[in-house]
Write an enzyme that holds these catalytic residues in place. Structure first.
Site, PDB file in Angstrom:
ATOM      1  N   ARG A  13       0.452  16.775  12.858  1.00  0.00           N
ATOM      2  CA  ARG A  13       1.313  15.941  12.011  1.00  0.00           C
ATOM      3  C   ARG A  13       1.774  16.604  10.719  1.00  0.00           C
ATOM      4  O   ARG A  13       1.390  17.703  10.393  1.00  0.00           O
ATOM      5  CB  ARG A  13       0.600  14.631  11.688  1.00  0.00           C
ATOM      6  CG  ARG A  13      -0.777  14.776  11.070  1.00  0.00           C
ATOM      7  CD  ARG A  13      -1.344  13.376  10.834  1.00  0.00           C
ATOM      8  NE  ARG A  13      -2.643  13.418  10.203  1.00  0.00           N
ATOM      9  CZ  ARG A  13      -3.784  13.256  10.838  1.00  0.00           C
ATOM     10  NH1 ARG A  13      -3.811  13.040  12.134  1.00  0.00           N
ATOM     11  NH2 ARG A  13      -4.922  13.314  10.165  1.00  0.00           N
ATOM     12  N   ASP A  14       2.587  15.841  10.003  1.00  0.00           N
ATOM     13  CA  ASP A  14       3.022  16.109   8.629  1.00  0.00           C
ATOM     14  C   ASP A  14       3.931  17.342   8.519  1.00  0.00           C
ATOM     15  O   ASP A  14       3.675  18.255   7.718  1.00  0.00           O
ATOM     16  CB  ASP A  14       1.800  16.254   7.695  1.00  0.00           C
ATOM     17  CG  ASP A  14       0.793  15.121   7.850  1.00  0.00           C
ATOM     18  OD1 ASP A  14       1.199  14.052   8.356  1.00  0.00           O
ATOM     19  OD2 ASP A  14      -0.378  15.296   7.495  1.00  0.00           O
ATOM     20  N   ASP A  39       0.375   9.127   0.986  1.00  0.00           N
ATOM     21  CA  ASP A  39       1.047  10.402   0.699  1.00  0.00           C
ATOM     22  C   ASP A  39       2.489  10.303   0.201  1.00  0.00           C
ATOM     23  O   ASP A  39       3.293   9.560   0.786  1.00  0.00           O
ATOM     24  CB  ASP A  39       1.143  11.237   1.978  1.00  0.00           C
ATOM     25  CG  ASP A  39      -0.131  11.257   2.774  1.00  0.00           C
ATOM     26  OD1 ASP A  39      -1.130  10.682   2.330  1.00  0.00           O
ATOM     27  OD2 ASP A  39      -0.131  11.859   3.865  1.00  0.00           O
ATOM     28  N   GLU A  56      -4.305  18.571   6.776  1.00  0.00           N
ATOM     29  CA  GLU A  56      -3.168  17.651   6.775  1.00  0.00           C
ATOM     30  C   GLU A  56      -2.127  18.135   5.755  1.00  0.00           C
ATOM     31  O   GLU A  56      -2.418  18.977   4.906  1.00  0.00           O
ATOM     32  CB  GLU A  56      -3.629  16.238   6.371  1.00  0.00           C
ATOM     33  CG  GLU A  56      -4.701  15.661   7.285  1.00  0.00           C
ATOM     34  CD  GLU A  56      -5.110  14.240   6.921  1.00  0.00           C
ATOM     35  OE1 GLU A  56      -5.194  13.414   7.837  1.00  0.00           O
ATOM     36  OE2 GLU A  56      -5.351  13.951   5.737  1.00  0.00           O
ATOM     37  N   PHE A  70       4.543   8.583  10.096  1.00  0.00           N
ATOM     38  CA  PHE A  70       3.574   9.300   9.267  1.00  0.00           C
ATOM     39  C   PHE A  70       4.313  10.303   8.372  1.00  0.00           C
ATOM     40  O   PHE A  70       5.527  10.397   8.370  1.00  0.00           O
ATOM     41  CB  PHE A  70       2.539   9.999  10.165  1.00  0.00           C
ATOM     42  CG  PHE A  70       1.367   9.120  10.545  1.00  0.00           C
ATOM     43  CD1 PHE A  70       1.418   7.746  10.435  1.00  0.00           C
ATOM     44  CD2 PHE A  70       0.182   9.691  11.016  1.00  0.00           C
ATOM     45  CE1 PHE A  70       0.334   6.937  10.791  1.00  0.00           C
ATOM     46  CE2 PHE A  70      -0.916   8.904  11.369  1.00  0.00           C
ATOM     47  CZ  PHE A  70      -0.846   7.529  11.261  1.00  0.00           C
ATOM     48  N   SER A  71       3.510  11.110   7.674  1.00  0.00           N
ATOM     49  CA  SER A  71       4.061  11.969   6.616  1.00  0.00           C
ATOM     50  C   SER A  71       4.994  13.052   7.134  1.00  0.00           C
ATOM     51  O   SER A  71       4.943  13.439   8.302  1.00  0.00           O
ATOM     52  CB  SER A  71       2.912  12.627   5.854  1.00  0.00           C
ATOM     53  OG  SER A  71       2.248  11.632   5.136  1.00  0.00           O
ATOM     54  N   TRP A 115       0.840  -1.213   0.000  1.00  0.00           N
ATOM     55  CA  TRP A 115       0.000   0.000   0.000  1.00  0.00           C
ATOM     56  C   TRP A 115       0.871   1.257   0.000  1.00  0.00           C
ATOM     57  O   TRP A 115       1.888   1.307   0.686  1.00  0.00           O
ATOM     58  CB  TRP A 115      -0.858  -0.006   1.269  1.00  0.00           C
ATOM     59  CG  TRP A 115      -1.385   1.331   1.639  1.00  0.00           C
ATOM     60  CD1 TRP A 115      -0.754   2.292   2.389  1.00  0.00           C
ATOM     61  CD2 TRP A 115      -2.652   1.879   1.281  1.00  0.00           C
ATOM     62  NE1 TRP A 115      -1.568   3.395   2.517  1.00  0.00           N
ATOM     63  CE2 TRP A 115      -2.738   3.163   1.839  1.00  0.00           C
ATOM     64  CE3 TRP A 115      -3.739   1.395   0.531  1.00  0.00           C
ATOM     65  CZ2 TRP A 115      -3.854   3.983   1.698  1.00  0.00           C
ATOM     66  CZ3 TRP A 115      -4.853   2.210   0.382  1.00  0.00           C
ATOM     67  CH2 TRP A 115      -4.903   3.483   0.958  1.00  0.00           C
ATOM     68  N   MET A 116       0.409   2.296  -0.729  1.00  0.00           N
ATOM     69  CA  MET A 116       1.066   3.611  -0.650  1.00  0.00           C
ATOM     70  C   MET A 116       0.003   4.684  -0.456  1.00  0.00           C
ATOM     71  O   MET A 116      -1.046   4.634  -1.083  1.00  0.00           O
ATOM     72  CB  MET A 116       1.825   3.883  -1.960  1.00  0.00           C
ATOM     73  CG  MET A 116       2.430   5.279  -2.016  1.00  0.00           C
ATOM     74  SD  MET A 116       3.412   5.556  -3.506  1.00  0.00           S
ATOM     75  CE  MET A 116       2.135   5.976  -4.674  1.00  0.00           C
ATOM     76  N   GLN A 157       4.295   7.201   2.186  1.00  0.00           N
ATOM     77  CA  GLN A 157       3.613   6.409   3.214  1.00  0.00           C
ATOM     78  C   GLN A 157       3.433   5.001   2.654  1.00  0.00           C
ATOM     79  O   GLN A 157       2.822   4.826   1.583  1.00  0.00           O
ATOM     80  CB  GLN A 157       2.254   7.043   3.535  1.00  0.00           C
ATOM     81  CG  GLN A 157       2.359   8.324   4.321  1.00  0.00           C
ATOM     82  CD  GLN A 157       2.794   8.053   5.743  1.00  0.00           C
ATOM     83  OE1 GLN A 157       1.990   7.687   6.584  1.00  0.00           O
ATOM     84  NE2 GLN A 157       4.084   8.226   6.026  1.00  0.00           N
TER      85      GLN A 157
HETATM   86  C1  FRU Z   1      -2.886  12.125   4.872  1.00  0.00           C
HETATM   87  C2  FRU Z   1      -2.499  11.424   6.147  1.00  0.00           C
HETATM   88  C3  FRU Z   1      -1.486  12.242   6.918  1.00  0.00           C
HETATM   89  C4  FRU Z   1      -0.805  11.211   7.747  1.00  0.00           C
HETATM   90  C5  FRU Z   1      -0.759  10.033   6.810  1.00  0.00           C
HETATM   91  C6  FRU Z   1      -0.864   8.710   7.508  1.00  0.00           C
HETATM   92  O1  FRU Z   1      -3.318  11.284   3.868  1.00  0.00           O
HETATM   93  O2  FRU Z   1      -3.647  11.184   6.924  1.00  0.00           O
HETATM   94  O3  FRU Z   1      -2.038  13.300   7.648  1.00  0.00           O
HETATM   95  O4  FRU Z   1       0.475  11.615   8.141  1.00  0.00           O
HETATM   96  O5  FRU Z   1      -1.851  10.186   5.932  1.00  0.00           O
HETATM   97  O6  FRU Z   1      -0.642   7.674   6.623  1.00  0.00           O
END
Ligand code: FRU
Length: 600
Positions: free
Chosen positions: A268-269, A151, A320, A207-208, A148-149, A167
């Protein structure tokens, strides 16, 4: 006393014989050299011991099964834990766990029934087959060879290489076990997959986030080190960093992670960039429904500066994956700051989408110059988590997004892998009256893919005009470039279709000033109620209509008037769209040029 069953097994046929007698089975297994012993411990717990090692253990997956927790133990230490959808009634596909470098391995499984089929189907192997088995796998967009992929993460350019992290779940084609996958490319089209860059740890899954090249060695990891910022997602979300001293080939996690914490749950991110005016690094973090700005002299210690978002833009979902970039305004020497803000749900057609704000940023605070309008970067349903490359060559601002939507990303009809990225897009700004908008033009690397194909000029369309075959027989992925001069039509439309009648309709409505794409009859659409949709973009110029339409095995991206609008949609036709039919309503128009360029 707990029930203790020990069964040595190799392949399914051998397992079936197990009921005939354990001794016979043991002999058979030794002959194949595959040795696994499963011990059911009661209450859905099982212990698997590997007594003769191969490179991989291949786990049988059934996507409809619930996730179960599995930990890998070597020399009595837990070295990783992961969640897998182990096959209970049938095996959909296998995923590998690499055993190399480890000894005395066992696995603890939780919540897997003793009669689940996975106990028969588990295998040890020295190989894992990554040969493409998917007709929907894109020919010229990035997708991982398996797993799976979501972000795109940490995109950074260094020494002639575009790095793409993403991801990634290596243990199934659905979301989970977030790692940073890694691929490199010289042209953002042909990608070489590299080993996973960052794997989950005691702080959580990965996470991202983003990467920078630390040219002045501000962090002390060496001049030119690639520094990665990501969210450690455990019970809470905190920001962490890792560094690479070998051009991204390997990363070490910073020993003092996390570097930023918060009481906000969705936090996050991190996106990091250098702000020359204040001589500081800036980090933007998505925090619930706002973006927070932090600054740092050294990438390790961060100071909160301000937040942006209250009362601005769309708030129908969580914010996000931010990005803050400075884009040139076409035809002027001026630049403006642009804050990219991915939001889910809340997109114009449901689910995920990318909104943006244009304004000023002084190293502390972002001010939106156009608070009256919510602006969307792409008018399709499948463009999310869009961010730009750090340190891109020639001062370019190149974006890519994840070509899916959280509404159905886990259900799309692929198996070996799930999800691809959009084409790379070069960003700038253009003006309409007093408003500014982002232009997303296909990167020149995409134009370089054009092969020779059909070329026609000056086609007049009164009612309809059909082209029954526009591609060489062996081709199915292509770009269509169209220039249209309207004469008197109110609707200018066409349909891309196949012999089964599956079609994508696209049309300009010159009364409403819109462009639409209809995928309701595009092929396989029933995997989600949210999939069959018509997406609509406003158009601001209509003197001449120029379009570039990119068709890959499961996607369509339309770039209108050199990227003044973009529309990205997934499609799953059961055979390629190789026919084209134009029509006019309310008057006529002329197709001044029509070129079809096969790609790949
Ligand atoms: C966005 C998200 C990010 C998070 C990641 C987790 O698609 O929800 O905010 O870091 O995916 O996989």
């Amino acid at each position: 006393m707990s029930l203790f069953i020990s069964i040595e097994l190799s392949v399914r046929s051998i397992f079936r014989k197990a009921i005939l007698g354990l001794a016979m089975l043991t002999v058979a297994c030794q002959a194949t050299g595959n040795k696994l012993s499963v011990h059911h411990l009661g209450d859905g717990q099982s212990l698997l011991k590997i007594t003769e090692q191969k490179k991989y253990i291949l786990l049988p997956i059934e996507e409809a099964s619930p996730e179960s927790r599995l930990s890998m133990v070597c020399d009595n230490e837990v070295i990783q834990t992961l969640n897998v959808r182990l096959a209970v009634t049938k095996t959909d596909y296998y995923v590998p766990i690499d055993l190399s470098g480890h000894r005395n391995i066992s696995f603890n499984f939780h919540s897997v029934p003793d009669d689940a089929i996975c106990w028969q189907d588990l295998k040890l192997s020295d190989n894992y087959d990554t040969v493409n088995k998917e007709s929907y796998r894109p020919a010229y967009h990035f997708s991982p060879s398996y797993g799976w992929m979501n972000d795109p993460n940490g995109m950074v350019y260094k020494n002639g290489e575009f790095h793409l992290f993403y991801q990634y779940n290596p243990y199934g084609s659905m979301w989970g076990n977030m790692h940073w996958g890694h691929a490199v490319s010289k042209n953002m089209i042909d990608w070489e997959e590299l080993p996973v860059a960052l794997a989950p740890d005691g702080l959580g899954s990965i996470f991202s986030g983003s990467c920078v090249v630390d040219k002045k060695n501000t962090a002390g990891f060496g001049e030119g080190a690639i520094i990665a910022f990501y969210t450690s997602a455990g019970e809470r979300q905190v920001q962490s960093m890792a560094y690479s001293q070998d051009n991204g080939r390997t990363f070490k996690k910073y020993e003092r992670n996390p570097i930023i914490t918060s009481t906000v749950r969705d936090f996050r991110d991190p996106k990091v960039f250098w702000h020359p005016e204040t001589d500081r690094w800036i980090m933007v973090i998505a925090a619930s429904q706002e973006m927070q700005f932090y600054s740092s002299p050294n990438l390790r210690e961060w100071t909160y500066e301000s937040s942006f978002g209250h009362g601005e833009g769309n708030h129908d979902g969580v914010w996000e994956c931010p990005d803050l970039i400075r884009l040139p305004i076409d035809g002027s020497t001026q630049k403006k700051w642009v804050l990219l803000c991915n939001i889910n749900p809340g997109g114009p057609f449901g689910g995920s989408a990318t909104q943006y704000f244009i304004g000023e940023f002084n190293g502390k605070k972002f001010i939106n110059d156009f608070p009256a309008t919510t602006k969307w970067m792409d008018w399709g349903k499948d463009h999310y988590a869009t961010v730009t490359w750090s340190n891109a060559p020639d001062n370019r601002n190149i974006a890519i997004g994840w070509m899916s939507n959280w509404q159905y990303a886990n259900q799309v009809p692929t198996t070996q892998y799930r999800s691809a990225n959009t084409l790379p897009r070069d960003l700038s700004l253009y003006k309409v009256g007093k408003e500014l908008y982002i232009r997303c033009a296909p990167a020149p690397e995409v134009t370089a893919l054009r092969k020779k194909g059909l070329s026609e000029k000056n086609i007049r369309v009164n009612n309809s005009y059909n082209i029954s075959s526009f591609l060489p027989q062996d081709k199915k992925t292509y770009e269509i470039a169209l220039s249209i001069k309207n004469e008197s039509a109110e609707i200018i439309g066409w349909s891309l279709f196949n012999s089964k009648g599956e079609e994508i309709k696209m049309y300009y409505n010159l009364i409403d000033q819109t462009f639409s794409m209809d995928r309701t009859k595009s092929g396989i659409t029933g995997f989600s109620e949210e999939f069959p949709t018509v997406t609509v973009a406003p158009i601001y110029k209509d003197a001449e209509l120029n379009l570039r339409i990119f068709v890959d095995n499961s996607s369509i991206e339309v770039f209108g008037n050199e990227g003044c609008f973009v529309m990205t949609n997934l499609v799953f036709p059961t055979e390629p769209y190789t026919r084209l039919s134009f029509y006019a309503k309310g008057g006529s128009y002329e197709i001044s040029s029509l070129n079809v360029y096969p790609i790949k």
